[in-house]
Structure formats: C-alpha cells, structure tokens
Design a protein around this motif. Structure first.
Motif, PDB file in Angstrom:
ATOM      1  N   CYS A 241       6.538   7.024   5.912  1.00  0.00           N
ATOM      2  CA  CYS A 241       6.010   5.659   4.622  1.00  0.00           C
ATOM      3  C   CYS A 241       6.548   5.157   4.311  1.00  0.00           C
ATOM      4  CB  CYS A 241       5.664   7.267   4.170  1.00  0.00           C
ATOM      5  SG  CYS A 241       4.225   8.685   4.163  1.00  0.00           S
TER       6      CYS A 241
ATOM      7  N   ALA B 166      -6.948   4.975  -3.413  1.00  0.00           N
ATOM      8  CA  ALA B 166      -5.902   5.171  -2.667  1.00  0.00           C
ATOM      9  C   ALA B 166      -6.110   3.952  -1.589  1.00  0.00           C
ATOM     10  CB  ALA B 166      -4.865   6.307  -2.564  1.00  0.00           C
ATOM     11  N   ARG B 167      -7.266   4.605  -0.772  1.00  0.00           N
ATOM     12  CA  ARG B 167      -7.727   4.662   0.417  1.00  0.00           C
ATOM     13  C   ARG B 167      -8.982   3.730   0.428  1.00  0.00           C
ATOM     14  NH1 ARG B 167     -10.883   8.042   2.097  1.00  0.00           N
ATOM     15  NH2 ARG B 167     -11.352   9.313   0.767  1.00  0.00           N
TER      16      ARG B 167
ATOM     17  N   SER C 151      -2.694   4.291   4.341  1.00  0.00           N
ATOM     18  CA  SER C 151      -2.687   5.606   3.002  1.00  0.00           C
ATOM     19  C   SER C 151      -2.476   7.382   3.476  1.00  0.00           C
ATOM     20  CB  SER C 151      -3.616   5.303   2.015  1.00  0.00           C
ATOM     21  OG  SER C 151      -4.585   5.343   2.402  1.00  0.00           O
TER      22      SER C 151
ATOM     23  N   GLU D 134      -4.628  -1.480   5.710  1.00  0.00           N
ATOM     24  CA  GLU D 134      -4.306  -1.323   4.217  1.00  0.00           C
ATOM     25  C   GLU D 134      -4.336   0.226   4.474  1.00  0.00           C
ATOM     26  OE1 GLU D 134      -2.971  -3.280   1.378  1.00  0.00           O
ATOM     27  OE2 GLU D 134      -1.171  -4.047   2.975  1.00  0.00           O
TER      28      GLU D 134
ATOM     29  N   MET E 288       0.814  -1.567   0.108  1.00  0.00           N
ATOM     30  CA  MET E 288       0.445   0.141  -0.304  1.00  0.00           C
ATOM     31  C   MET E 288       0.756   0.927  -0.105  1.00  0.00           C
ATOM     32  SD  MET E 288      -3.493   0.143  -0.126  1.00  0.00           S
ATOM     33  CE  MET E 288      -4.218   1.374   0.265  1.00  0.00           C
ATOM     34  N   THR E 289       0.745   2.168  -1.044  1.00  0.00           N
ATOM     35  CA  THR E 289       1.127   3.742  -0.571  1.00  0.00           C
ATOM     36  C   THR E 289       0.721   4.560   0.120  1.00  0.00           C
ATOM     37  OG1 THR E 289      -0.270   4.144  -3.037  1.00  0.00           O
ATOM     38  CG2 THR E 289       2.203   2.814  -3.398  1.00  0.00           C
ATOM     39  N   GLN E 290       1.179   5.693   0.508  1.00  0.00           N
ATOM     40  CA  GLN E 290       0.908   6.407   1.162  1.00  0.00           C
ATOM     41  C   GLN E 290       1.231   8.048   0.790  1.00  0.00           C
ATOM     42  OE1 GLN E 290       3.553   4.589   2.703  1.00  0.00           O
ATOM     43  NE2 GLN E 290       1.859   3.273   3.179  1.00  0.00           N
TER      44      GLN E 290
END
Length: 475
Positions: free
Chosen positions: A136, A273-274, A43, A39, A1-3
């Motif tokens: 992150c 993203a969320r 984000s 996850e 997962m990206t932040q």
C-alpha cells in the motif's frame, strides 16, 4: 489514492468477505469498461503480472489489468470455506500467501480461538498483514469481518484486532461484527459474544454490529414480496441480495442472502474510497465524526434500497422516500429503535446522481423527528459518491451512533447471566491455557459499564443541557 486492507476471520467472516469481493469486482467491471488499472481499483486491489520470474509476481501500477489480487488476509481454523473459495470463481483474486488455515476449528470456544490459535498463528498473521501493508502507498484503514457467536470468529477475530492495534496503532480499525440471534444454534454463543465485546470496546475504532435476526427478517420479506403475487413475478437471478453467483460456489446456500446484505453494507461504506464523488467521505472521517466518546463506537447501519433488489417489476423508490426508508426499522441491520433513543451523530452516504440540495432538503425534513443530543444538534456527516450500485440509480447508507444499541447489549448480558450463574460450560473455557475465570468477570464488567454509559446519555433526552460557563482569562 489511499488503500485499505480487509481481514476476514472465521466461516462467517470469509463468506461475507467473499461476497464483498465478488460485488466490488462487479461494480468496477461495470464502470471500468476498458479494463484499465486505475486509482479506484487500487484502493482494494493490486495489479499483478504473474509472468515475471523474480521469485514472486511484480506489481503493475498502471495500464491494462493483468491479474487482480485483493488486498486481503483470510483466516479460518477450519479450512472448508477457504477451500471452497479457492475452488470457486474468485480463486484468482487470492493467492496462497494470503490464506491462514488449520483443520480442527475452535469448537465454538472463544478461549481456543483467542489464546490457543492466537498464540500459535500470531507471527504468521502479523507477517501476512505486514506484507499486505507493504503493497500500500498510503494505508488508510483495516476492515475486520467476523462473527460473535462462534469460536474462531469471536476469539481469533478479536485477537487479530489487538494485533492490528499493536502493529499499526495509527491505522483506523473498522469492524463488522455479526451478532447471534436469541435462537442461535451455538449454546455457548453468549459467552463468546460477551468475551468478544470487551475486546471490541477496547481495541476497535468503530464497530458496525449486524444482527442475524435482522438479516433473516430482511431476506424473508424479500422472498415474501417475490412470492406474494402483488405484481411481482420472480426474484432476479443475479440480484445482489439473493444471488449466490460468483460467491463461494455456484450453489445457493442458506446464508447466502444474509451474507449478501452485509456485503452490500461494506460495498456502500467503501464506495467513496473506490470511486469519485462531489462530496467524497474519507473512511477515517466516519470514526472522527461519529464517535464522540472512544468506547461508544457502535454504529447502527441501515441500507436502501433493499427490497427493490428482489424483483424487476417493483418500481424504483423515489429519492425522498429512500431517505425516509433509511430511518425506518425495516431497513436496519440491527433490531433497534433509534427514533425513541438518542442520536449522538449520524452519517448519510449517498450513491448516484444526487445533488447536495437533495441531501440538505431531506436532512431538514427528517431532523425534527430525530432526537439528537443537545450538544450536537447539527451532528450530520454527509458523503456523495457518483457511482451507484449496479442496476440502480441511487443507494443510501445511514450510519447512526445512537443509544438504541443498549437493549441489544442488555439482552446479550441477560443470556450470558443465565449460563454464568450456573457456571454451565465454564470448564471448557478454563481448561484452555491462558484463560482464567477473571476474563469472564472483567468482560461482564466492561459490558455493564458500556450499558451504563449509554443509559446516562439516554437519560438526557429532551433535556437542554446548559453550556459550561467560560473561563475567565486574565489579561
């Protein structure tokens, strides 16, 4: 997962940002009934155990939610709004290390915000952003929220934008900029806006311009619907357009409704993203797919539903009708007419239980009415998030890279010219260390060049441009 990290600058930026965090928490609470740090939450939020005595709170990567902290940096040279946040319902979401404030403000002067405060707070801003980035695992992009008309938002906001480019050149920078209306109460706002425009054109990857007047029109229409008596009883107490509950304070303020609309824009653009979806859109894909030329990165956004948020008794819009709404001027956050200008590309971000076939059917239905540039007739980017906004079955965000932004920029240039020809108020700027008159002429030249680039593209509307002949390759 990206932040991702949100940097909110100035009074407007912090009020809009505050509403975003409030609404994001509401969405996650609605979906995540068991209070698990998953996850989706990671984000934009960190999970902190404040009971640890190791000189700072330790981060928990899984399990139950302990204390959520927003991945954010709050900057304002007047401490009023930030102090209100610290006294309001969201005070636990931020800690003192995320806040950078002064007491005197920038006095509606871009030069003071950019040069004076930029130089004074550079190291502190870089330190706080780096600290947020270190938390992150995979930093995806920065969201910068600011206004164009004031001094701190426009001046210090664009200084922060340059810092982000210098310190994190590989990380995309998506900027939400609130533009002043022609009847703005800040006399020097044309100066501030034009000076900021140059920085946005040079240093942002993607800009979402939001016009104050469009926000006023939308809020007025919602209030009119609520009081017109056409089967409408009252505005929902906690609807996400009108409500101020959970925001800066429990008391509704004049700009709450307007701030909530911009917060909803951010809520929808970050939804992929969320939350999970069958066709999730990576935030970086927005810039990659919608910006064919680096300087032409100003995207017109439109949201639906908007008016249905106002009242319980207004029936939910049908899905096909929502797609039509997304391409109507009444739902845009900028006063422009895309259908009479040229589309370079368009993105549709749908939330809720929607099928790919629904997306395709509506794109095919709308395509004949939308003039696309000849070399990108199939320039559609689509994203689907399975989680709708709280209280709704569907939501739709349209982002259009369209030459219709040109009249707005021309109007801004005209208002700038009226002041600049008389050299009115110029001395306030030129007495700031680091500021020169060349900054004005260069900013004006940059905007004129941008307008000309849009004009040249607009002139090709309806003309089928021949493909360049292929090179002969010797064998």
């Amino acid at each position: 997962m990206t932040q991702s990290i949100v940097v909110q600058v100035g009074q407007c930026g912090n009020q809009v940002g505050c509403r975003f965090w409030d609404l994001a928490l509401r969405e996650h609470a609605h979906v995540n009934k068991k209070g698990i740090y998953d996850e989706a939450l990671s984000s934009f939020f960190r999970n902190i155990d404040t009971r640890k005595n190791d000189g700072g709170a330790s981060q928990i990567t899984g399990g139950k939610i302990s204390t959520l902290k927003a991945r954010a940096v709050l900057v304002d040279m007047e401490e009023g709004v930030v102090n209100e946040i610290l006294q309001g319902p969201l005070r636990e979401v931020f800690d003192s290390t995320q806040l950078i404030t002064d007491v005197s403000g920038s006095g509606n002067n871009w030069a003071v915000g950019h040069w004076t405060y930029g130089s004074a707070y550079r190291d502190q801003i870089v330190e706080q952003v780096r600290r947020a980035a270190e938390h992150c695992d995979c930093l995806q992009c920065f969201f910068l929220i600011h206004s164009m008309g004031g001094g701190t938002g426009s001046g210090l906001g664009t200084y922060v934008l340059k810092l982000l480019e210098e310190e994190f050149p590989e990380v995309y920078r998506i900027v939400t900029s609130v533009y002043p209306s022609a009847e703005d109460d800040v006399i020097t706002s044309p100066y501030n806006s034009i000076l900021a425009m140059r920085e946005l054109t040079e240093h942002a990857d993607c800009v979402l311009p939001v016009e104050n007047q469009s926000l006023v029109d939308i809020v007025n229409k919602i209030r009119h619907m609520a009081h017109s008596g056409k089967g409408v009883s009252a505005i929902k107490k906690d609807c996400t357009v009108i409500s101020s509950q959970g925001g800066v304070s429990g008391v509704e303020k004049p700009f709450d409704g307007m701030n909530n609309i911009v917060a909803n824009l951010l809520l929808n653009i970050t939804s992929s993203a969320r939350f999970e979806g069958s066709l999730n859109m990576d935030l970086n894909e927005i810039t990659m797919n919608l910006v064919p030329f680096p300087r032409l990165h100003y995207l017109v956004s439109s949201l639906t539903p908007l008016y249905t948020l106002a009242d319980v008794n207004i029936p939910t819009r049908r899905l096909d009708q929502m797609f039509s709404d997304a391409f109507s001027k009444e739902h845009q956050l900028m006063r422009a007419d895309p259908k009479h200008s040229l589309y370079l590309a368009c993105a549709l971000m749908v939330r809720g239980n929607v099928q790919v076939s629904d997306l395709r059917r509506n794109i095919e239905r709308l395509k004949p009415t939308l003039p696309f540039v000849s070399w990108n007739q199939e320039g559609w980017k689509t994203g689907m998030c399975s989680v709708p906004p709280v209280g709704h079955t569907h939501a739709l965000l349209a982002l259009a890279n369209n030459t219709c932004v040109r009249p707005t920029f021309m109007d801004l240039r005209e208002r700038f010219g009226k002041l600049y020809r008389k050299k009115a108020h110029l001395h306030h700027y030129l007495q700031v260390e680091g500021m020169e008159q060349a900054c004005f002429t260069e900013a004006l030249s940059s905007l004129s060049s941008l307008i000309e680039e849009y004009s040249q593209l607009d002139a090709t509307k309806g003309i089928c441009m021949p493909d360049t002949s292929r090179l002969s390759i010797a064998t």
